[in-house]
Design a protein around this motif. Sequence first.
Motif, short mmCIF file in Angstrom:
data_model
loop_
_atom_site.label_atom_id
_atom_site.label_comp_id
_atom_site.label_asym_id
_atom_site.label_seq_id
_atom_site.Cartn_x
_atom_site.Cartn_y
_atom_site.Cartn_z
N PHE A 18 0.82 -1.21 0.00
CA PHE A 18 0.00 0.00 0.00
C PHE A 18 0.87 1.27 0.00
O PHE A 18 0.52 2.27 -0.64
N LYS A 47 -3.01 -1.03 -4.53
CA LYS A 47 -3.18 -0.39 -3.23
C LYS A 47 -4.57 -0.65 -2.66
O LYS A 47 -4.73 -0.91 -1.46
N LEU A 85 -5.51 -2.66 0.84
CA LEU A 85 -6.39 -2.16 1.89
C LEU A 85 -7.56 -3.12 2.14
O LEU A 85 -7.98 -3.32 3.28
N GLU A 94 -8.28 -4.93 5.86
CA GLU A 94 -9.51 -4.82 6.64
C GLU A 94 -9.90 -6.16 7.27
O GLU A 94 -10.42 -6.21 8.40
N VAL A 104 -2.94 4.72 7.00
CA VAL A 104 -4.35 4.69 6.60
C VAL A 104 -5.00 6.05 6.85
O VAL A 104 -5.81 6.53 6.04
N HIS A 113 -11.66 2.80 1.03
CA HIS A 113 -11.06 1.62 1.66
C HIS A 113 -10.18 1.99 2.85
O HIS A 113 -10.06 1.20 3.79
N ALA A 114 -9.59 3.18 2.82
CA ALA A 114 -8.83 3.62 3.98
C ALA A 114 -9.76 3.82 5.18
O ALA A 114 -9.43 3.44 6.32
N VAL A 158 -10.75 0.33 6.52
CA VAL A 158 -9.72 -0.28 7.36
C VAL A 158 -9.66 0.42 8.71
O VAL A 158 -9.53 -0.23 9.77
#
Length: 508
Positions: A241, A251, A255, A259, A280, A294-295, A298
Amino acid sequence: MAQIGPGHGSGSGSGSGSGRRTQPGIQQAQDTAATAASRGTGEAARLVAMSPWARLLSTTARVSLLLLLGSVLFSCSSQRVPEFALTKIEESDIKDDSGKELGTEDDADPEDLEVFYPTDQWQTLRPGQAVPAGSHVRLNLQTGEREAKLPDRENGETGTREQRGRKRLGKVDLDANSFTSEELKKALAKMKESEKAERKAREEEVRKKFRPIEQLKEEFEKLNMKIETDYEIMVKLISKFNSSASTLDEKVAALYDLEYYVHQVDNAKDFLSMGGLQLVIEGLNSSEASLKEHAAFVLGAALSSNPKVQIEAIEGGALQKLLVILATEQPLAVRKKALFALSSMLRHFPYAQQQFLKLGGLQVLRSLFRQKGMEPLHVRVVTLLYDLIMEKMLLEDSQHGEQMEEKIQQYQQVRLVPAVVEQGWCALVPNLLAMPEHDTREKVLKLVGVLVAFCREHYRGDPTLGTTLSLLRSEYEELAAEEQREGDKDGYFRELLGSINTIIQELR
């Protein structure tokens, strides 16, 4: 000793001419003796003694007569011997001239013997036949052949144990001509061949289902499998990432996998120690919507029920970045994940709740109700507010020890309900009861039931709310009745009806 013959005689009272008289007497005695011999020794003696001519014989003649009788009896008995068979075989009969025992037919291989089935009559034994145990065997001196039969029974019954067994088993064809030794051997060979064929078929079936161990070993060696720990996997994902060489899709994939791992509390702590949490949080500033989404996903997974990560996240500026995403124009998917991360940070964390109010978090959430396309987020916001209010109320009402005193003091500094009333949530929340989904109505009714103690005056003066509650009560009364007719006394609709009745009762 006088010689007896034709023309001679002997007697005590006879003269010179008595020889011719005595010859017929002697001849008659001889005939009488011969007759007696055929009847038996006792009978012969009686006839001789009773014969009138016997008294005329001299002593010498009597002796000669007795000798004659003996020879006649011996001759008769020797002539009758062939009528009987000897049952005893002398030892000399089974030895050759050199004294060695001759090989008998019983020495043959038992598998090659033809079974002899005896009856109650004497039967000739053929060479190679096996005689059942208990049979009578004799050597016929007239024919020189062996004969056998069943043993005699006192009650007249004959038969061997095998025959009695055959009677118990029923009708079985055990004729010697039906199953010869060659046929039995062939049948046994066929059985062995059939067994081999079945075994080969089973082995072939196993080969089709399973691969040989050698092939499996080769495949494992080629794979060179290595079991990695969650820690090692997360290190690789974070590196991918954070790498400038990774594409956007790589990337996002990193992520997505992260998660899954950070859901576990221990993995989330390791994720924090690796520096992944800060990466993140920085990803929330990305210009790419997919990276932001997605950040935030997570971040929310790592924050769930993990106080250590919650503290590090709020100190790292995660709260401000999440509010910025919710307050600005962003796709629905991005805002949904940002609201999920915000909820994970605020629950059971009074310090974060206090900072949320200071940063204008309630205004940010209220702004979502004025924007089109954000309807799916309305229920999530209502649920979050209900959970935060009930969390504080349950903590204040529960028994607690010294360790909870500090946390209670922190909750007392959170002025959430007054802020909700001041910012117009009392009028905003009941409007959601017009939505058709039962799940949405349930969550709104729960929040209205909590706020009724603080918004009573406003609710009593709102005619729309009264009308809406009356319509909902009528609808859920019918649904609850139908539910009860189906046998569900404590069903879902009955619970909703109870919430409506409680609110109506509070507003009277």
